[in-house]
Design a protein around this motif. Structure first.
Motif, PDB file in Angstrom:
ATOM      1  N   ALA A   1       0.849  -1.190   0.000  1.00 10.55           N
ATOM      2  CA  ALA A   1       0.000   0.000   0.000  1.00 10.55           C
ATOM      3  C   ALA A   1       0.882   1.236   0.000  1.00 10.55           C
ATOM      4  O   ALA A   1       2.039   1.188   0.421  1.00 10.55           O
ATOM      5  N   ALA A   2       0.331   2.326  -0.476  1.00 13.37           N
ATOM      6  CA  ALA A   2       1.101   3.572  -0.487  1.00 13.37           C
ATOM      7  C   ALA A   2       0.147   4.754  -0.577  1.00 13.37           C
ATOM      8  O   ALA A   2      -0.945   4.652  -1.142  1.00 13.37           O
TER       9      ALA A   2
ATOM     10  N   ASP B   1      -0.969   8.752  -1.550  1.00  7.17           N
ATOM     11  CA  ASP B   1      -1.010   9.488  -2.810  1.00  7.17           C
ATOM     12  C   ASP B   1       0.259  10.286  -3.089  1.00  7.17           C
ATOM     13  O   ASP B   1       0.663  10.447  -4.240  1.00  7.17           O
ATOM     14  N   GLU B   2       0.859  10.806  -2.032  1.00  8.00           N
ATOM     15  CA  GLU B   2       2.019  11.671  -2.213  1.00  8.00           C
ATOM     16  C   GLU B   2       3.262  10.860  -2.589  1.00  8.00           C
ATOM     17  O   GLU B   2       3.991  11.212  -3.521  1.00  8.00           O
TER      18      GLU B   2
ATOM     19  N   VAL C   1       3.583   8.026  -4.022  1.00  8.05           N
ATOM     20  CA  VAL C   1       3.601   7.382  -5.344  1.00  8.05           C
ATOM     21  C   VAL C   1       3.914   8.368  -6.465  1.00  8.05           C
ATOM     22  O   VAL C   1       4.259   7.961  -7.573  1.00  8.05           O
ATOM     23  N   THR C   2       3.798   9.653  -6.166  1.00  7.51           N
ATOM     24  CA  THR C   2       4.142  10.621  -7.208  1.00  7.51           C
ATOM     25  C   THR C   2       5.644  10.703  -7.432  1.00  7.51           C
ATOM     26  O   THR C   2       6.093  11.315  -8.394  1.00  7.51           O
ATOM     27  N   TYR C   3       6.416  10.110  -6.553  1.00 11.80           N
ATOM     28  CA  TYR C   3       7.872  10.148  -6.690  1.00 11.80           C
ATOM     29  C   TYR C   3       8.438   8.912  -7.373  1.00 11.80           C
ATOM     30  O   TYR C   3       9.648   8.763  -7.468  1.00 11.80           O
ATOM     31  N   VAL C   4       7.573   8.011  -7.783  1.00  6.09           N
ATOM     32  CA  VAL C   4       8.084   6.799  -8.431  1.00  6.09           C
ATOM     33  C   VAL C   4       7.665   6.796  -9.898  1.00  6.09           C
ATOM     34  O   VAL C   4       6.572   7.241 -10.248  1.00  6.09           O
ATOM     35  N   PRO C   5       8.545   6.287 -10.750  1.00  2.00           N
ATOM     36  CA  PRO C   5       8.288   6.360 -12.186  1.00  2.00           C
ATOM     37  C   PRO C   5       7.365   5.274 -12.723  1.00  2.00           C
ATOM     38  O   PRO C   5       6.952   5.331 -13.870  1.00  2.00           O
TER      39      PRO C   5
ATOM     40  N   PRO D   1       4.445   1.855 -11.406  1.00  2.00           N
ATOM     41  CA  PRO D   1       3.621   1.378 -10.289  1.00  2.00           C
ATOM     42  C   PRO D   1       4.456   0.754  -9.171  1.00  2.00           C
ATOM     43  O   PRO D   1       5.384  -0.014  -9.419  1.00  2.00           O
TER      44      PRO D   1
ATOM     45  N   ILE E   1       3.005  -0.674  -6.125  1.00  2.00           N
ATOM     46  CA  ILE E   1       2.382  -1.784  -5.395  1.00  2.00           C
ATOM     47  C   ILE E   1       2.705  -3.122  -6.059  1.00  2.00           C
ATOM     48  O   ILE E   1       2.600  -3.269  -7.267  1.00  2.00           O
TER      49      ILE E   1
ATOM     50  N   LYS F   1      19.585  11.968  -7.915  1.00  2.00           N
ATOM     51  CA  LYS F   1      18.651  11.404  -8.883  1.00  2.00           C
ATOM     52  C   LYS F   1      19.382  11.096 -10.180  1.00  2.00           C
ATOM     53  O   LYS F   1      20.488  11.577 -10.418  1.00  2.00           O
ATOM     54  N   ILE F   2      18.732  10.306 -11.009  1.00  2.00           N
ATOM     55  CA  ILE F   2      19.363   9.887 -12.256  1.00  2.00           C
ATOM     56  C   ILE F   2      19.673  11.078 -13.157  1.00  2.00           C
ATOM     57  O   ILE F   2      20.595  11.039 -13.969  1.00  2.00           O
TER      58      ILE F   2
ATOM     59  N   CYS G   1      11.004  14.674   0.912  1.00  3.00           N
ATOM     60  CA  CYS G   1      12.282  15.138   0.387  1.00  3.00           C
ATOM     61  C   CYS G   1      12.155  16.515  -0.227  1.00  3.00           C
ATOM     62  O   CYS G   1      11.051  17.038  -0.394  1.00  3.00           O
TER      63      CYS G   1
END
Lengths: 99, 145
Positions: free
Chosen positions: B56-57, B59-60, B62-66, B68, B70, B108-109, B139
């Motif tokens: 689970a995660a 809303d905030e 998950v906006t930092y991951v490119p 899905p 879960i 970051k990349i 962050c």
């Protein structure tokens, strides 16, 4: 490199409660714990590690002790698949760059 | 970056624990923590002790991951992402059985330096065995040198 170990006094023994690598967070958390009447004692250990010499030193930088004993027995939960309750709340999002 | 997120979640977790060492996910109500849950995530451990996965995660976070989050294991996330650094100490928490909070910076990349604060909290369904981890992270990018 520094890290901070919070310990709680339980039955006369100091037990590890948590780790922080941020001093302010560790001290704030220790203050909160010290204000809890159930807590017998709180202390914060600062560990300094020198990579070059491979020597770690540890200092107690915060100690609060209460005279009375902390009450209460441990309880045990019996829930299973508790994570399932959270699952429906999960939503995927698009990437957002850090600003 | 808000330092209080880590402390608020730690305080919330401790309040749920009471006299116990761990709280249960059954006691975590996202609706009761609206100012925290968005930055939180839950890892399932039972059966995946070597490589817990995201169940689970908020809303905030998950906006930092490119892609899905879960269902993915923690090993899928590299330390050039917020979620990667946030779970990088999962094994330490499982081994020590206590909350651990970390703050540092990562690159970051795209070369952006990012400061982060994170926390992982052990959870248990039976009060003894760690069955999951509740985490949170936030962050901010470092502008300039």
């Amino acid at each position: 490199m520094r890290s901070y170990e919070i310990q709680l006094l339980k039955g006369g023994i100091w037990e590890v409660d948590s780790y922080f690598d941020d001093r302010d967070s560790a001290m704030s958390d220790a203050d909160q714990l010290a204000a809890d009447l159930r807590v017998q004692g709180v202390r914060v250990l600062e560990e300094k590690y020198d990579k070059e010499s491979n020597i770690a030193t540890c200092d107690v930088i915060y100690t609060r002790k209460r005279n009375e004993s902390a009450p209460g027995d441990r309880r045990k939960g019996t829930q299973q698949t508790a994570l399932d309750r959270l699952l429906p709340l999960t939503r995927h999002g698009a990437r957002r760059d850090v600003k | 970056m808000e330092r209080r997120l880590v402390l608020r979640l730690r305080t919330h977790w401790r309040a749920i624990c009471g006299e116990r060492d761990y709280s249960s996910f059954a006691e975590v109500d996202p609706a009761a923590m609206p100012n925290m849950w968005g930055s939180c995530f839950a890892l399932e451990v039972i059966g995946h002790e070597e490589d817990p996965f995201f169940r689970a995660a908020g809303d905030e976070i998950v906006t930092y991951v490119p892609s899905p989050l879960i269902g993915t294991p923690v090993s899928a996330w590299t330390p050039d992402t917020l979620i990667g650094v946030a779970v990088s100490h999962a094994r330490d928490v499982l081994r020590k059985g206590v909350p651990m909070s970390h703050g540092d910076e990562f690159m970051k990349i795209d070369g952006t330096r990012v400061l982060y604060l994170s926390i992982l909290l052990p959870m248990s369904d039976d009060g003894e065995t760690i069955s999951g981890l509740l985490g949170a992270a936030n962050c901010r990018a470092v502008l300039g040198d």
